[in-house]
Design a protein around this motif. Sequence first.
Motif, PDB file in Angstrom:
ATOM      1  N   LYS A  47       7.805  24.675   4.567  1.00  0.00           N
ATOM      2  CA  LYS A  47       8.303  24.176   3.285  1.00  0.00           C
ATOM      3  C   LYS A  47       9.475  23.222   3.477  1.00  0.00           C
ATOM      4  O   LYS A  47       9.592  22.211   2.784  1.00  0.00           O
ATOM      5  CB  LYS A  47       8.705  25.334   2.380  1.00  0.00           C
ATOM      6  CG  LYS A  47       7.516  26.061   1.813  1.00  0.00           C
ATOM      7  CD  LYS A  47       7.921  27.048   0.744  1.00  0.00           C
ATOM      8  CE  LYS A  47       6.707  27.793   0.253  1.00  0.00           C
ATOM      9  NZ  LYS A  47       6.332  27.465  -1.076  1.00  0.00           N
ATOM     10  N   GLN A  48      10.352  23.520   4.452  1.00  0.00           N
ATOM     11  CA  GLN A  48      11.478  22.635   4.731  1.00  0.00           C
ATOM     12  C   GLN A  48      10.982  21.282   5.237  1.00  0.00           C
ATOM     13  O   GLN A  48      11.500  20.232   4.849  1.00  0.00           O
ATOM     14  CB  GLN A  48      12.411  23.257   5.766  1.00  0.00           C
ATOM     15  CG  GLN A  48      13.288  24.347   5.218  1.00  0.00           C
ATOM     16  CD  GLN A  48      14.191  24.948   6.271  1.00  0.00           C
ATOM     17  OE1 GLN A  48      13.970  24.761   7.466  1.00  0.00           O
ATOM     18  NE2 GLN A  48      15.194  25.683   5.826  1.00  0.00           N
ATOM     19  N   LYS A  49       9.970  21.291   6.104  1.00  0.00           N
ATOM     20  CA  LYS A  49       9.409  20.042   6.615  1.00  0.00           C
ATOM     21  C   LYS A  49       8.769  19.233   5.489  1.00  0.00           C
ATOM     22  O   LYS A  49       8.935  18.016   5.409  1.00  0.00           O
ATOM     23  CB  LYS A  49       8.375  20.320   7.705  1.00  0.00           C
ATOM     24  CG  LYS A  49       8.971  20.699   9.024  1.00  0.00           C
ATOM     25  CD  LYS A  49       7.892  20.925  10.058  1.00  0.00           C
ATOM     26  CE  LYS A  49       8.486  21.403  11.362  1.00  0.00           C
ATOM     27  NZ  LYS A  49       7.456  21.656  12.372  1.00  0.00           N
ATOM     28  N   GLN A  50       8.012  19.905   4.619  1.00  0.00           N
ATOM     29  CA  GLN A  50       7.381  19.211   3.504  1.00  0.00           C
ATOM     30  C   GLN A  50       8.429  18.592   2.586  1.00  0.00           C
ATOM     31  O   GLN A  50       8.259  17.466   2.114  1.00  0.00           O
ATOM     32  CB  GLN A  50       6.501  20.169   2.708  1.00  0.00           C
ATOM     33  CG  GLN A  50       5.224  20.557   3.421  1.00  0.00           C
ATOM     34  CD  GLN A  50       4.439  21.617   2.671  1.00  0.00           C
ATOM     35  OE1 GLN A  50       4.971  22.302   1.803  1.00  0.00           O
ATOM     36  NE2 GLN A  50       3.165  21.776   3.025  1.00  0.00           N
ATOM     37  N   LYS A  51       9.502  19.315   2.341  1.00  0.00           N
ATOM     38  CA  LYS A  51      10.573  18.808   1.493  1.00  0.00           C
ATOM     39  C   LYS A  51      11.239  17.591   2.129  1.00  0.00           C
ATOM     40  O   LYS A  51      11.519  16.594   1.464  1.00  0.00           O
ATOM     41  CB  LYS A  51      11.600  19.918   1.256  1.00  0.00           C
ATOM     42  CG  LYS A  51      12.610  19.621   0.209  1.00  0.00           C
ATOM     43  CD  LYS A  51      13.477  20.849  -0.033  1.00  0.00           C
ATOM     44  CE  LYS A  51      14.472  20.599  -1.139  1.00  0.00           C
ATOM     45  NZ  LYS A  51      15.315  21.781  -1.384  1.00  0.00           N
ATOM     46  N   ALA A  52      11.465  17.651   3.450  1.00  0.00           N
ATOM     47  CA  ALA A  52      12.084  16.533   4.156  1.00  0.00           C
ATOM     48  C   ALA A  52      11.181  15.305   4.134  1.00  0.00           C
ATOM     49  O   ALA A  52      11.645  14.177   3.934  1.00  0.00           O
ATOM     50  CB  ALA A  52      12.401  16.933   5.587  1.00  0.00           C
ATOM     51  N   TYR A  54       8.898  14.611   1.875  1.00  0.00           N
ATOM     52  CA  TYR A  54       8.905  14.107   0.504  1.00  0.00           C
ATOM     53  C   TYR A  54      10.151  13.267   0.230  1.00  0.00           C
ATOM     54  O   TYR A  54      10.065  12.176  -0.327  1.00  0.00           O
ATOM     55  CB  TYR A  54       8.829  15.275  -0.478  1.00  0.00           C
ATOM     56  CG  TYR A  54       8.998  14.856  -1.919  1.00  0.00           C
ATOM     57  CD1 TYR A  54       7.949  14.260  -2.607  1.00  0.00           C
ATOM     58  CD2 TYR A  54      10.208  15.021  -2.583  1.00  0.00           C
ATOM     59  CE1 TYR A  54       8.089  13.869  -3.924  1.00  0.00           C
ATOM     60  CE2 TYR A  54      10.365  14.625  -3.889  1.00  0.00           C
ATOM     61  CZ  TYR A  54       9.310  14.047  -4.561  1.00  0.00           C
ATOM     62  OH  TYR A  54       9.466  13.645  -5.867  1.00  0.00           O
ATOM     63  N   LYS A  55      11.303  13.764   0.664  1.00  0.00           N
ATOM     64  CA  LYS A  55      12.545  13.022   0.462  1.00  0.00           C
ATOM     65  C   LYS A  55      12.525  11.704   1.220  1.00  0.00           C
ATOM     66  O   LYS A  55      12.990  10.680   0.733  1.00  0.00           O
ATOM     67  CB  LYS A  55      13.753  13.856   0.908  1.00  0.00           C
ATOM     68  CG  LYS A  55      14.142  14.926  -0.069  1.00  0.00           C
ATOM     69  CD  LYS A  55      15.409  15.628   0.394  1.00  0.00           C
ATOM     70  CE  LYS A  55      15.868  16.657  -0.597  1.00  0.00           C
ATOM     71  NZ  LYS A  55      17.105  17.324  -0.148  1.00  0.00           N
ATOM     72  N   THR A  58      10.158   9.327  -0.583  1.00  0.00           N
ATOM     73  CA  THR A  58      10.649   8.942  -1.906  1.00  0.00           C
ATOM     74  C   THR A  58      11.905   8.096  -1.831  1.00  0.00           C
ATOM     75  O   THR A  58      12.009   7.084  -2.516  1.00  0.00           O
ATOM     76  CB  THR A  58      10.934  10.213  -2.730  1.00  0.00           C
ATOM     77  OG1 THR A  58       9.762  11.013  -2.756  1.00  0.00           O
ATOM     78  CG2 THR A  58      11.301   9.837  -4.153  1.00  0.00           C
TER      79      THR A  58
END
Length: 64
Positions: A47-52, A54-55, A58
């Motif tokens: 989840k941390q990798k996916q969030k990174a 995405y950021k 974006t």
Amino acid sequence: MIIVQIKENESVDRALKRFKKKFERTGVLKELRRRTFFQKPSITNRKQKQKAIYKQVTYGNDAN
């Protein structure tokens, strides 16, 4: 423990508002919600990798 001393001629509503703000800043509620169920470390990392990612997608390439 959070301590809010009521000042002279201060309403209880105002003191309660200060308490809520202090409580929010400590992050107790966020930590409690995070600990309500166990999450495997591999899922947390994913989840941390996916969030990174995405950021980065974006917000990362706006300078070009």
